[in-house]
Scaffold this active site. Structure first.
Site, PDB file in Angstrom:
ATOM      1  N   GLY A  12      18.952   1.434   5.122  1.00  0.00           N
ATOM      2  CA  GLY A  12      19.549   0.878   6.202  1.00  0.00           C
ATOM      3  C   GLY A  12      18.440  -0.380   6.285  1.00  0.00           C
ATOM      4  O   GLY A  12      18.024  -1.059   7.281  1.00  0.00           O
ATOM      5  N   SER A  13      17.936  -1.117   5.196  1.00  0.00           N
ATOM      6  CA  SER A  13      17.145  -1.798   4.778  1.00  0.00           C
ATOM      7  C   SER A  13      17.873  -3.701   5.915  1.00  0.00           C
ATOM      8  O   SER A  13      17.314  -4.516   6.167  1.00  0.00           O
ATOM      9  CB  SER A  13      16.527  -2.597   3.328  1.00  0.00           C
ATOM     10  N   ASN A  14      19.218  -2.732   5.199  1.00  0.00           N
ATOM     11  CA  ASN A  14      20.407  -4.761   6.154  1.00  0.00           C
ATOM     12  C   ASN A  14      19.879  -4.533   7.484  1.00  0.00           C
ATOM     13  O   ASN A  14      19.351  -6.080   8.179  1.00  0.00           O
ATOM     14  CB  ASN A  14      21.638  -4.181   5.275  1.00  0.00           C
ATOM     15  N   ARG A  91      32.333   4.216   3.618  1.00  0.00           N
ATOM     16  CA  ARG A  91      33.568   5.377   3.454  1.00  0.00           C
ATOM     17  C   ARG A  91      34.676   3.977   3.645  1.00  0.00           C
ATOM     18  O   ARG A  91      33.880   2.593   3.933  1.00  0.00           O
ATOM     19  CB  ARG A  91      34.099   5.782   4.619  1.00  0.00           C
ATOM     20  N   HIS A 109      27.911  -6.680  -0.627  1.00  0.00           N
ATOM     21  CA  HIS A 109      27.953  -7.690  -1.421  1.00  0.00           C
ATOM     22  C   HIS A 109      26.705  -7.261  -2.641  1.00  0.00           C
ATOM     23  O   HIS A 109      26.228  -9.012  -2.034  1.00  0.00           O
ATOM     24  CB  HIS A 109      29.166  -6.573  -2.477  1.00  0.00           C
TER      25      HIS A 109
HETATM   26  C1  GRF Z   1      23.437  -2.773  -0.211  1.00  0.00           C
HETATM   27  O1  GRF Z   1      22.753  -3.498  -1.790  1.00  0.00           O
HETATM   28  C2  GRF Z   1      24.316  -3.556   0.263  1.00  0.00           C
HETATM   29  O2  GRF Z   1      24.440  -4.835  -0.704  1.00  0.00           O
HETATM   30  C3  GRF Z   1      25.633  -2.625  -0.380  1.00  0.00           C
HETATM   31  O3  GRF Z   1      24.798  -1.790   0.780  1.00  0.00           O
HETATM   32  C4  GRF Z   1      22.927  -1.548   0.077  1.00  0.00           C
HETATM   33  C5  GRF Z   1      22.693  -1.024   0.759  1.00  0.00           C
HETATM   34  O4  GRF Z   1      21.574  -0.871   1.312  1.00  0.00           O
HETATM   35  N1  GRF Z   1      26.697  -2.636   0.620  1.00  0.00           N
HETATM   36  P1  GRF Z   1      20.877  -0.605   2.750  1.00  0.00           P
HETATM   37  O5  GRF Z   1      21.223   1.098   2.962  1.00  0.00           O
HETATM   38  O6  GRF Z   1      20.806  -1.803   3.534  1.00  0.00           O
HETATM   39  O7  GRF Z   1      19.204  -0.665   2.648  1.00  0.00           O
END
Ligand code: GRF
Length: 261
Positions: A12-14, A91, A109
């Protein structure tokens, strides 16, 4: 105001980076309204709980994709979500949900698509494949989801140079090299995903579809036209600065190198 729903399965860092953009008042006309996660252990749920944003666990196991996605759609509808952001969602999206959120569903991505965009290649393997291949440049891509998995129209990309030191490290300390590259790409993921959301909220993204014929096939090319002037870029950089400062501080506290090359 654009209500955003986030689908996430793990760390969940994004999602946290988006939350910071909201907390710091960087977003304009964006409301992160709901998080849906499909793994009961997902760390992402803690960030939602701390921020007070509604979160729902939806179990995918034992359900067919249509039932599972209908459940997602019901939750998204109940929060009046206009834009869906996949952030580490594990998914594949089926055609019904894709049609409902056509060009209203984004994903990120950790490579420069269409490179290293094969189905099933998750973050760690993407970076390993890039190092394995010997690319000099990698990066990250925000794109609109379509049924082709990682081939939807590209919204934003940010390049990251593979360091000589990472290439050397890859031979002897494989995991360290992968981690280093992954961290450096992630730093930019956290910046461009929120930028893409802001562009969407300002109605600056347009998907253009063109059908072309070549000797093999009829192909549909989908491109995103972005209304993004130099002036907008400059203002966005200024607005995003508090997030970048927060991010540098957080990165340092975590003992990660803030190498922004
Ligand atoms: C990220 O590297 C994103 O690009 C990919 O999955 C990872 C998710 O990381 N689709 P987070 O859960 O947001 O930390």
């Amino acid at each position: 105001m654009v209500n955003v729903g986030i689908l996430a399965s793990g760390r969940g860092s994004n999602f946290e980076a988006m939350l910071q953009h909201q907390k710091l008042g960087i977003f304009q006309g964006v409301n992160l309204s709901v998080l849906i996660y499909n793994n009961p252990e997902a760390r992402v749920k803690d960030a939602a709980a701390e921020s007070g944003i509604a979160s729902h666990f939806v179990d995918h196991s034992g359900k067919d994709r249509t039932d599972f996605e209908r459940q997602l759609a019901t939750i998204l509808d109940s929060h009046d979500v206009q834009l869906v952001c996949l952030a580490g969602w594990d998914r594949v999206i089926g055609s019904e949900l894709f049609q409902k959120y056509r060009w209203r569903m984004m994903n990120i991505h950790p490579a420069l698509l269409p490179s290293f965009g094969w189905k099933g290649l998750n973050a760690r393997y993407v970076h390993e494949a890039a190092l394995e291949y010997g690319v000099k440049l990698t990066g990250c891509t925000v794109f609109f989801v379509d049924v082709s998995v990682e081939k939807g129209p590209i919204i934003l990309q940010h390049p990251v140079r593979v360091l000589e030191s990472e290439r050397e490290m890859f031979a002897a300390k494989r995991e360290e090299a992968i981690q280093s590259l992954s961290d450096r790409v992630l730093l930019h993921e956290h910046r461009i995903y929120s930028k893409a959301i802001q562009l969407y909220a300002e109605d600056r993204l347009r998907v253009e579809e063109t059908t072309t014929h070549d000797e093999h096939d009829i192909r549909t090319i989908r491109a995103v036209a972005t209304d993004l002037s130099d002036d907008w870029e400059k203002k966005w950089s200024e607005r995003q600065r508090p997030f970048i400062e927060w991010q540098r501080k957080q990165w340092t506290e975590l003992g990660k190198t803030v190498n922004e090359e």
